[in-house]
Design a protein around this motif. Sequence first.
Motif, mmCIF file in Angstrom:
data_model
loop_
_atom_site.group_PDB
_atom_site.id
_atom_site.type_symbol
_atom_site.label_atom_id
_atom_site.label_comp_id
_atom_site.label_asym_id
_atom_site.label_seq_id
_atom_site.Cartn_x
_atom_site.Cartn_y
_atom_site.Cartn_z
ATOM 1 N N GLU A 1 0.797 19.911 -4.701
ATOM 2 C CA GLU A 1 0.792 20.920 -5.758
ATOM 3 C C GLU A 1 -0.636 21.155 -6.258
ATOM 4 N N GLU A 2 -0.789 21.998 -7.257
ATOM 5 C CA GLU A 2 -2.120 22.345 -7.745
ATOM 6 C C GLU A 2 -2.837 21.163 -8.368
ATOM 7 N N THR A 3 -2.105 20.318 -9.085
ATOM 8 C CA THR A 3 -2.720 19.163 -9.741
ATOM 9 C C THR A 3 -1.985 17.897 -9.343
ATOM 10 N N TYR A 4 -2.659 16.775 -9.558
ATOM 11 C CA TYR A 4 -2.053 15.474 -9.288
ATOM 12 C C TYR A 4 -0.769 15.299 -10.093
ATOM 13 N N GLU A 5 -0.826 15.615 -11.379
ATOM 14 C CA GLU A 5 0.345 15.408 -12.220
ATOM 15 C C GLU A 5 1.529 16.261 -11.772
ATOM 16 N N GLN A 6 1.261 17.497 -11.359
ATOM 17 C CA GLN A 6 2.350 18.334 -10.861
ATOM 18 C C GLN A 6 2.959 17.745 -9.597
ATOM 19 N N ALA B 1 1.283 -6.307 3.357
ATOM 20 C CA ALA B 1 -0.068 -5.905 2.965
ATOM 21 C C ALA B 1 -0.630 -6.853 1.918
ATOM 22 N N VAL B 2 -1.941 -7.026 1.975
ATOM 23 C CA VAL B 2 -2.675 -7.733 0.925
ATOM 24 C C VAL B 2 -3.305 -6.684 0.022
ATOM 25 N N VAL B 3 -3.067 -6.817 -1.276
ATOM 26 C CA VAL B 3 -3.458 -5.797 -2.239
ATOM 27 C C VAL B 3 -4.338 -6.420 -3.321
ATOM 28 N N TYR B 4 -5.437 -5.752 -3.630
ATOM 29 C CA TYR B 4 -6.264 -6.101 -4.789
ATOM 30 C C TYR B 4 -5.869 -5.136 -5.904
ATOM 31 N N THR B 5 -5.429 -5.669 -7.026
ATOM 32 C CA THR B 5 -4.847 -4.820 -8.054
ATOM 33 C C THR B 5 -5.449 -5.103 -9.424
ATOM 34 N N ARG B 6 -5.716 -4.035 -10.163
ATOM 35 C CA ARG B 6 -6.314 -4.151 -11.497
ATOM 36 C C ARG B 6 -5.484 -3.328 -12.479
ATOM 37 N N PRO B 7 -5.094 -3.912 -13.619
ATOM 38 C CA PRO B 7 -4.309 -3.155 -14.599
ATOM 39 C C PRO B 7 -5.180 -2.208 -15.408
ATOM 40 N N PHE B 8 -4.584 -1.095 -15.827
ATOM 41 C CA PHE B 8 -5.240 -0.217 -16.784
ATOM 42 C C PHE B 8 -4.166 0.504 -17.580
ATOM 43 N N SER B 9 -4.529 0.973 -18.763
ATOM 44 C CA SER B 9 -3.559 1.648 -19.614
ATOM 45 C C SER B 9 -3.997 3.079 -19.856
ATOM 46 N N GLY B 10 -3.041 3.878 -20.329
ATOM 47 C CA GLY B 10 -3.350 5.266 -20.628
ATOM 48 C C GLY B 10 -2.819 6.220 -19.583
ATOM 49 N N PRO B 11 -3.218 7.485 -19.654
ATOM 50 C CA PRO B 11 -2.699 8.509 -18.754
ATOM 51 C C PRO B 11 -3.219 8.344 -17.328
ATOM 52 N N THR B 12 -2.513 8.944 -16.385
ATOM 53 C CA THR B 12 -2.979 8.977 -15.000
ATOM 54 C C THR B 12 -3.154 10.433 -14.584
ATOM 55 N N ASN B 13 -4.394 10.813 -14.348
ATOM 56 C CA ASN B 13 -4.713 12.143 -13.833
ATOM 57 C C ASN B 13 -5.901 11.988 -12.894
ATOM 58 N N GLU B 14 -6.383 13.113 -12.367
ATOM 59 C CA GLU B 14 -7.459 13.034 -11.382
ATOM 60 C C GLU B 14 -8.677 12.281 -11.917
ATOM 61 N N LEU B 15 -9.074 12.567 -13.153
ATOM 62 C CA LEU B 15 -10.279 11.960 -13.708
ATOM 63 C C LEU B 15 -10.121 10.464 -13.924
ATOM 64 N N THR B 16 -8.994 10.061 -14.515
ATOM 65 C CA THR B 16 -8.816 8.632 -14.786
ATOM 66 C C THR B 16 -8.665 7.843 -13.496
ATOM 67 N N ILE B 17 -8.018 8.422 -12.494
ATOM 68 C CA ILE B 17 -7.833 7.699 -11.235
ATOM 69 C C ILE B 17 -9.166 7.498 -10.520
ATOM 70 N N VAL B 18 -9.982 8.553 -10.468
ATOM 71 C CA VAL B 18 -11.312 8.424 -9.854
ATOM 72 C C VAL B 18 -12.126 7.370 -10.586
ATOM 73 N N ASP B 19 -12.048 7.370 -11.921
ATOM 74 C CA ASP B 19 -12.782 6.385 -12.714
ATOM 75 C C ASP B 19 -12.300 4.964 -12.412
ATOM 76 N N GLN B 20 -10.990 4.782 -12.297
ATOM 77 C CA GLN B 20 -10.444 3.460 -12.022
ATOM 78 C C GLN B 20 -10.815 2.982 -10.620
ATOM 79 N N ILE B 21 -10.810 3.889 -9.655
ATOM 80 C CA ILE B 21 -11.202 3.528 -8.288
ATOM 81 C C ILE B 21 -12.643 3.046 -8.261
#
Length: 273
Positions: A131-136, A212-232
């Motif tokens: 879709e047009e955006t991640y959230e959509q 799979a072996v996964v490296y995982t880090r918790p975070f809180s708040g909304p998930t959108n393109e900007l926050t996901i890129v920042d978390q990565i």
Amino acid sequence: MDRGGCQMNGGGGGGNGPSDGGGGGGMITLEDLESFSEDQMSDSGNGSLEDEDDGPDRLLHYWQDVARGHQVEVAKEMAEPIQQLTTNNNGRSNREHIPFTLLSRKEKCGELLYEKRHYEKGHWACITMSEETYEQSICYGFMRIMRYICQQNSSGDYLGMSLPIVTVVRTDQNHSAIAQEVTVAYYLPTHHQAQPPQPHDSDIVIDIWPAAVVYTRPFSGPTNELTIVDQINSMAELLESPSVCVNDSFIVAGYTNPAHSQRQNEIWFLERP
């Protein structure tokens, strides 16, 4: 249409089928997962519920109000699936957490930086949206997965909820942008792993994801393109050897609903096979 490879390693699968999943245009954000009883909704103080409504309609209006904040709509025919997924459902609505083995943890000054986990192979139901955006994309994708969970499957029964619901996102080499295609995936509860019910929606794929072996880090708040890129990017800086992980495909795991002031999420990096 390529239907295969919808797995933890980020292989692309699924198509862009009609956004309404062939049965109405209902959508909701991915993280609207855990049970919200009517008492909890009444205590939320958001003023979004009409007091004269009871049962499914009251839940539907709550979800519709939440969805409007993400520029999406929830169709009226979603009232029954929402009722199944967000109430006790005759004692069958316990949330099963995806099993894993904790391999190690890294902390600094008492703060958890990340965990290293091992997940066994298992059956997942997944759908890839564009879709047009991640959230959509996650809205459309989760609503279609939700219909599969709530009787639109070969067993004709409610399958049960597992957490987290995950989305596979793909990025450019510099981790500066997310690709338009997003894969939404649901882990089949343990009692359905041996013989997963088949979806009525032809765009939902039942796949076996390898261990799979996964490296995982918790975070809180909304998930959108900007926050996901920042978390990565934040996670990449914390890893001692980021090169051991897949570099262009990541997973966002969602545990709580969007009305919560501090949503519980995780970013997952996948260790290369």
